[in-house]
Design a protein around this motif. Structure first.
Motif, PDB file in Angstrom:
ATOM      1  N   VAL A   1       1.305   8.140 -13.514  1.00 37.41           N
ATOM      2  CA  VAL A   1       2.755   8.280 -13.403  1.00 37.41           C
ATOM      3  C   VAL A   1       3.123   9.208 -12.245  1.00 37.41           C
ATOM      4  N   SER A   2       2.437  10.350 -12.154  1.00 40.44           N
ATOM      5  CA  SER A   2       2.751  11.304 -11.086  1.00 40.44           C
ATOM      6  C   SER A   2       2.466  10.719  -9.708  1.00 40.44           C
ATOM      7  N   GLN A   3       1.374   9.977  -9.580  1.00 37.76           N
ATOM      8  CA  GLN A   3       1.036   9.388  -8.288  1.00 37.76           C
ATOM      9  C   GLN A   3       1.944   8.216  -7.938  1.00 37.76           C
ATOM     10  N   LEU A   4       2.406   7.482  -8.952  1.00 41.15           N
ATOM     11  CA  LEU A   4       3.358   6.404  -8.694  1.00 41.15           C
ATOM     12  C   LEU A   4       4.668   6.972  -8.164  1.00 41.15           C
ATOM     13  N   VAL A   5       5.149   8.027  -8.815  1.00 40.46           N
ATOM     14  CA  VAL A   5       6.376   8.688  -8.351  1.00 40.46           C
ATOM     15  C   VAL A   5       6.177   9.242  -6.941  1.00 40.46           C
ATOM     16  N   ALA A   6       5.011   9.845  -6.712  1.00 38.84           N
ATOM     17  CA  ALA A   6       4.729  10.412  -5.387  1.00 38.84           C
ATOM     18  C   ALA A   6       4.702   9.334  -4.312  1.00 38.84           C
ATOM     19  N   ALA A   7       4.081   8.192  -4.613  1.00 39.40           N
ATOM     20  CA  ALA A   7       3.994   7.109  -3.631  1.00 39.40           C
ATOM     21  C   ALA A   7       5.379   6.574  -3.280  1.00 39.40           C
ATOM     22  N   LEU A   8       6.206   6.364  -4.300  1.00 40.71           N
ATOM     23  CA  LEU A   8       7.557   5.859  -4.049  1.00 40.71           C
ATOM     24  C   LEU A   8       8.385   6.877  -3.275  1.00 40.71           C
ATOM     25  N   SER A   9       8.208   8.154  -3.588  1.00 42.45           N
ATOM     26  CA  SER A   9       8.943   9.203  -2.879  1.00 42.45           C
ATOM     27  C   SER A   9       8.503   9.298  -1.426  1.00 42.45           C
ATOM     28  N   LEU A  10       7.199   9.217  -1.189  1.00 43.15           N
ATOM     29  CA  LEU A  10       6.686   9.274   0.179  1.00 43.15           C
ATOM     30  C   LEU A  10       7.225   8.114   1.005  1.00 43.15           C
ATOM     31  N   ARG A  11       7.229   6.923   0.417  1.00 43.93           N
ATOM     32  CA  ARG A  11       7.721   5.748   1.140  1.00 43.93           C
ATOM     33  C   ARG A  11       9.212   5.872   1.451  1.00 43.93           C
ATOM     34  N   HIS A  12       9.968   6.331   0.465  1.00 43.82           N
ATOM     35  CA  HIS A  12      11.407   6.513   0.673  1.00 43.82           C
ATOM     36  C   HIS A  12      11.676   7.574   1.733  1.00 43.82           C
TER      37      HIS A  12
ATOM     38  N   LEU B   1      -0.475   5.154  -3.928  1.00 39.99           N
ATOM     39  CA  LEU B   1      -0.119   4.052  -4.830  1.00 39.99           C
ATOM     40  C   LEU B   1      -1.375   3.401  -5.409  1.00 39.99           C
ATOM     41  N   LEU B   2      -2.403   3.228  -4.591  1.00 39.08           N
ATOM     42  CA  LEU B   2      -3.657   2.652  -5.086  1.00 39.08           C
ATOM     43  C   LEU B   2      -4.246   3.515  -6.196  1.00 39.08           C
ATOM     44  N   ARG B   3      -4.227   4.817  -5.995  1.00 36.76           N
ATOM     45  CA  ARG B   3      -4.742   5.712  -7.040  1.00 36.76           C
ATOM     46  C   ARG B   3      -3.920   5.587  -8.316  1.00 36.76           C
ATOM     47  N   ALA B   4      -2.608   5.472  -8.171  1.00 37.71           N
ATOM     48  CA  ALA B   4      -1.742   5.324  -9.333  1.00 37.71           C
ATOM     49  C   ALA B   4      -2.062   4.050 -10.103  1.00 37.71           C
ATOM     50  N   VAL B   5      -2.246   2.950  -9.402  1.00 34.22           N
ATOM     51  CA  VAL B   5      -2.544   1.673 -10.048  1.00 34.22           C
ATOM     52  C   VAL B   5      -3.867   1.742 -10.805  1.00 34.22           C
TER      53      VAL B   5
ATOM     54  N   GLY C   1      -8.176   8.686 -20.747  1.00 36.64           N
ATOM     55  CA  GLY C   1      -7.009   7.832 -20.609  1.00 36.64           C
ATOM     56  C   GLY C   1      -5.708   8.611 -20.632  1.00 36.64           C
ATOM     57  N   GLY C   2      -5.648   9.642 -21.470  1.00 34.83           N
ATOM     58  CA  GLY C   2      -4.456  10.485 -21.490  1.00 34.83           C
ATOM     59  C   GLY C   2      -4.228  11.169 -20.158  1.00 34.83           C
ATOM     60  N   ALA C   3      -5.322  11.673 -19.578  1.00 36.67           N
ATOM     61  CA  ALA C   3      -5.215  12.277 -18.253  1.00 36.67           C
ATOM     62  C   ALA C   3      -4.814  11.245 -17.208  1.00 36.67           C
ATOM     63  N   ALA C   4      -5.339  10.026 -17.362  1.00 38.32           N
ATOM     64  CA  ALA C   4      -5.023   8.965 -16.405  1.00 38.32           C
ATOM     65  C   ALA C   4      -3.549   8.593 -16.443  1.00 38.32           C
TER      66      ALA C   4
ATOM     67  N   VAL D   1     -12.318   5.257  -4.106  1.00 36.63           N
ATOM     68  CA  VAL D   1     -11.890   4.340  -3.043  1.00 36.63           C
ATOM     69  C   VAL D   1     -10.518   4.747  -2.511  1.00 36.63           C
ATOM     70  N   SER D   2      -9.623   5.167  -3.397  1.00 38.20           N
ATOM     71  CA  SER D   2      -8.293   5.597  -2.946  1.00 38.20           C
ATOM     72  C   SER D   2      -8.394   6.840  -2.061  1.00 38.20           C
ATOM     73  N   ALA D   3      -9.318   7.746  -2.382  1.00 40.66           N
ATOM     74  CA  ALA D   3      -9.508   8.948  -1.552  1.00 40.66           C
ATOM     75  C   ALA D   3     -10.084   8.587  -0.189  1.00 40.66           C
TER      76      ALA D   3
END
Length: 213
Positions: free
Chosen positions: A186-197, A31-35, A178-181, A68-70
Protein backbone atom coordinates in the motif's frame (compact mmCIF):
# COMPACT_ATOMS: atom_id res chain seq x y z
CA UNK A 1 33.29 15.14 2.27
CA UNK A 2 29.50 15.59 2.37
CA UNK A 3 27.37 13.61 -0.04
CA UNK A 4 26.57 15.48 -3.24
CA UNK A 5 23.01 15.03 -4.37
CA UNK A 6 21.61 16.79 -7.35
CA UNK A 7 17.96 15.97 -6.65
CA UNK A 8 17.19 17.82 -3.40
CA UNK A 9 13.80 17.93 -1.69
CA UNK A 10 11.58 16.26 -4.25
CA UNK A 11 14.03 15.29 -6.96
CA UNK A 12 13.97 18.14 -9.43
CA UNK A 13 16.63 17.88 -12.10
CA UNK A 14 19.65 20.11 -11.90
CA UNK A 15 18.93 23.52 -13.43
CA UNK A 16 20.36 23.90 -16.87
CA UNK A 17 20.82 20.19 -17.59
CA UNK A 18 17.60 19.77 -19.56
CA UNK A 19 17.06 16.43 -17.86
CA UNK A 20 13.56 15.28 -17.04
CA UNK A 21 12.52 15.21 -13.41
CA UNK A 22 14.18 12.28 -11.65
CA UNK A 23 10.84 11.02 -10.36
CA UNK A 24 10.01 9.88 -13.90
CA UNK A 25 12.65 7.17 -13.38
CA UNK A 26 11.58 6.27 -9.84
CA UNK A 27 7.86 5.56 -9.99
CA UNK A 28 7.95 2.41 -12.16
CA UNK A 29 10.37 0.42 -9.91
CA UNK A 30 8.37 1.51 -6.87
CA UNK A 31 5.14 0.38 -8.55
CA UNK A 32 6.70 -3.00 -9.39
CA UNK A 33 7.62 -3.50 -5.75
CA UNK A 34 4.09 -2.57 -4.71
CA UNK A 35 2.54 -5.09 -7.11
CA UNK A 36 4.84 -7.90 -5.91
CA UNK A 37 4.03 -7.16 -2.27
CA UNK A 38 0.28 -6.92 -2.82
CA UNK A 39 0.12 -10.14 -4.85
CA UNK A 40 2.10 -11.96 -2.15
CA UNK A 41 -0.10 -10.49 0.58
CA UNK A 42 -3.32 -11.45 -1.20
CA UNK A 43 -2.23 -15.06 -1.67
CA UNK A 44 -1.04 -15.46 1.92
CA UNK A 45 -4.25 -14.01 3.31
CA UNK A 46 -6.65 -16.16 1.28
CA UNK A 47 -4.69 -19.43 1.28
CA UNK A 48 -5.89 -21.00 4.50
CA UNK A 49 -3.78 -24.15 4.68
CA UNK A 50 -0.52 -23.59 2.77
CA UNK A 51 1.92 -26.47 2.70
CA UNK A 52 5.63 -26.04 3.31
CA UNK A 53 6.28 -26.36 -0.41
CA UNK A 54 3.74 -23.65 -1.14
CA UNK A 55 5.21 -21.48 1.59
CA UNK A 56 8.75 -21.63 0.32
CA UNK A 57 7.71 -20.85 -3.26
CA UNK A 58 5.60 -17.93 -2.10
CA UNK A 59 8.48 -16.55 -0.05
CA UNK A 60 10.80 -17.08 -3.00
CA UNK A 61 8.42 -15.08 -5.22
CA UNK A 62 8.27 -12.26 -2.66
CA UNK A 63 12.03 -12.10 -2.14
CA UNK A 64 12.97 -12.42 -5.80
CA UNK A 65 10.29 -9.94 -6.90
CA UNK A 66 11.43 -7.40 -4.32
CA UNK A 67 15.01 -7.88 -5.44
CA UNK A 68 14.13 -7.42 -9.10
CA UNK A 69 12.37 -4.14 -8.27
CA UNK A 70 15.52 -2.91 -6.47
CA UNK A 71 17.73 -3.87 -9.42
CA UNK A 72 15.26 -2.15 -11.76
CA UNK A 73 15.59 0.97 -9.61
CA UNK A 74 19.37 0.73 -9.84
CA UNK A 75 19.20 0.55 -13.64
CA UNK A 76 17.05 3.68 -13.68
CA UNK A 77 19.43 5.52 -11.35
CA UNK A 78 22.48 4.51 -13.38
CA UNK A 79 21.22 6.32 -16.45
CA UNK A 80 20.82 9.58 -14.52
CA UNK A 81 24.06 11.53 -14.71
CA UNK A 82 22.47 14.38 -12.74
CA UNK A 83 21.76 12.20 -9.69
CA UNK A 84 24.69 11.48 -7.41
CA UNK A 85 24.20 9.47 -4.24
CA UNK A 86 27.93 9.20 -3.73
CA UNK A 87 29.22 5.93 -2.29
CA UNK A 88 25.63 4.82 -1.63
CA UNK A 89 24.65 4.85 -5.30
CA UNK A 90 24.95 1.09 -5.81
CA UNK A 91 23.29 0.04 -2.54
CA UNK A 92 19.86 -0.73 -4.11
CA UNK A 93 21.58 -3.14 -6.49
CA UNK A 94 23.46 -4.76 -3.61
CA UNK A 95 20.42 -5.61 -1.53
CA UNK A 96 18.45 -6.35 -4.69
CA UNK A 97 20.92 -9.07 -5.64
CA UNK A 98 20.82 -10.38 -2.06
CA UNK A 99 17.03 -10.59 -2.23
CA UNK A 100 17.16 -12.49 -5.53
CA UNK A 101 19.82 -14.94 -4.36
CA UNK A 102 18.05 -15.41 -1.04
CA UNK A 103 14.75 -16.09 -2.77
CA UNK A 104 16.31 -18.64 -5.09
CA UNK A 105 18.04 -20.32 -2.14
CA UNK A 106 14.80 -20.40 -0.17
CA UNK A 107 12.97 -22.12 -3.04
CA UNK A 108 15.64 -24.81 -3.34
CA UNK A 109 16.90 -25.38 0.20
CA UNK A 110 14.02 -24.64 2.62
CA UNK A 111 12.96 -28.21 3.37
CA UNK A 112 11.52 -27.46 6.83
CA UNK A 113 9.70 -24.64 8.60
CA UNK A 114 12.67 -23.58 10.68
CA UNK A 115 14.92 -23.47 7.61
CA UNK A 116 12.32 -21.44 5.72
CA UNK A 117 12.17 -18.98 8.59
CA UNK A 118 15.94 -18.90 9.02
CA UNK A 119 16.66 -18.11 5.38
CA UNK A 120 13.79 -15.65 4.99
CA UNK A 121 14.51 -13.84 8.25
CA UNK A 122 18.23 -13.50 7.57
CA UNK A 123 17.69 -12.15 4.06
CA UNK A 124 14.89 -9.80 5.08
CA UNK A 125 16.79 -8.65 8.16
CA UNK A 126 20.00 -7.84 6.28
CA UNK A 127 18.21 -6.15 3.40
CA UNK A 128 15.83 -4.30 5.71
CA UNK A 129 18.63 -2.88 7.83
CA UNK A 130 20.55 -1.83 4.72
CA UNK A 131 17.49 -0.12 3.25
CA UNK A 132 16.71 1.56 6.55
CA UNK A 133 20.23 2.99 6.81
CA UNK A 134 20.05 4.19 3.21
CA UNK A 135 16.71 5.84 3.87
CA UNK A 136 17.87 7.56 7.04
CA UNK A 137 20.89 8.91 5.20
CA UNK A 138 18.84 10.49 2.42
CA UNK A 139 15.45 10.99 4.05
CA UNK A 140 15.47 14.75 3.37
CA UNK A 141 17.54 14.89 0.19
CA UNK A 142 16.09 12.24 -2.12
CA UNK A 143 12.48 11.44 -3.09
CA UNK A 144 12.71 7.81 -1.96
CA UNK A 145 14.47 8.50 1.34
CA UNK A 146 11.42 8.22 3.57
CA UNK A 147 10.05 5.27 1.62
CA UNK A 148 13.34 3.43 2.04
CA UNK A 149 13.18 4.11 5.78
CA UNK A 150 9.61 2.84 6.10
CA UNK A 151 10.27 -0.27 4.00
CA UNK A 152 13.42 -1.00 5.98
CA UNK A 153 11.63 -0.82 9.33
CA UNK A 154 8.69 -2.94 8.18
CA UNK A 155 10.99 -5.56 6.65
CA UNK A 156 13.12 -5.85 9.79
CA UNK A 157 10.04 -6.26 12.00
CA UNK A 158 8.65 -8.86 9.60
CA UNK A 159 11.88 -10.84 9.88
CA UNK A 160 11.70 -10.70 13.67
CA UNK A 161 8.02 -11.67 13.65
CA UNK A 162 8.66 -14.73 11.50
CA UNK A 163 11.22 -15.94 14.00
CA UNK A 164 8.78 -15.47 16.88
CA UNK A 165 6.01 -17.54 15.25
CA UNK A 166 8.24 -20.26 13.79
CA UNK A 167 6.71 -22.90 16.08
CA UNK A 168 3.19 -22.12 14.86
CA UNK A 169 3.71 -23.42 11.33
CA UNK A 170 3.79 -22.19 7.76
CA UNK A 171 0.45 -20.36 7.90
CA UNK A 172 1.59 -18.18 10.81
CA UNK A 173 4.96 -17.49 9.21
CA UNK A 174 3.36 -16.45 5.94
CA UNK A 175 0.77 -14.44 7.87
CA UNK A 176 3.47 -12.29 9.45
CA UNK A 177 5.25 -11.80 6.14
CA UNK A 178 1.93 -11.15 4.39
CA UNK A 179 0.91 -8.55 6.95
CA UNK A 180 4.16 -6.72 6.37
CA UNK A 181 3.65 -7.06 2.62
CA UNK A 182 0.27 -5.31 2.88
CA UNK A 183 1.95 -2.31 4.52
CA UNK A 184 4.75 -2.34 1.98
CA UNK A 185 2.41 -2.76 -0.96
CA UNK A 186 0.00 0.00 0.00
CA UNK A 187 2.75 2.46 0.94
CA UNK A 188 4.70 1.77 -2.25
CA UNK A 189 1.58 2.03 -4.41
CA UNK A 190 0.82 5.44 -2.91
CA UNK A 191 4.46 6.45 -3.35
CA UNK A 192 4.51 5.37 -7.01
CA UNK A 193 1.34 7.30 -7.83
CA UNK A 194 2.63 10.36 -5.98
CA UNK A 195 5.99 10.24 -7.75
CA UNK A 196 4.30 10.00 -11.14
CA UNK A 197 1.92 12.85 -10.36
CA UNK A 198 4.69 15.07 -8.97
CA UNK A 199 6.93 14.38 -11.95
CA UNK A 200 4.21 15.46 -14.37
CA UNK A 201 3.49 18.55 -12.29
CA UNK A 202 7.18 19.46 -12.32
CA UNK A 203 7.26 19.05 -16.10
CA UNK A 204 4.33 21.43 -16.51
CA UNK A 205 5.95 23.96 -14.20
CA UNK A 206 9.18 23.81 -16.16
CA UNK A 207 7.49 24.01 -19.55
CA UNK A 208 5.70 27.23 -18.56
CA UNK A 209 8.82 29.46 -18.48
CA UNK A 210 10.21 27.69 -21.56
CA UNK A 211 7.10 28.51 -23.60
CA UNK A 212 7.16 32.08 -22.36
CA UNK A 213 10.76 32.42 -23.50
Amino acid sequence: MPQQISAPHGGQSRPGTGAADVRHDLWAPVLLRAVVALVFAAVTVFWQQPSLTTGRWLMAFFLVGTGVSAIFLQVRLNRREDVDLGASRSIPQSYGVLYVLGGALTAVVASSDWLLVLLSAVIMGLCGITELVLGMRFRHEFPLGRDWSLCGVVTVFAAMGMVLVENLGTKAELGVAGGAAIILGVSQLVAALSLRHDARAADQTRQGPERAA
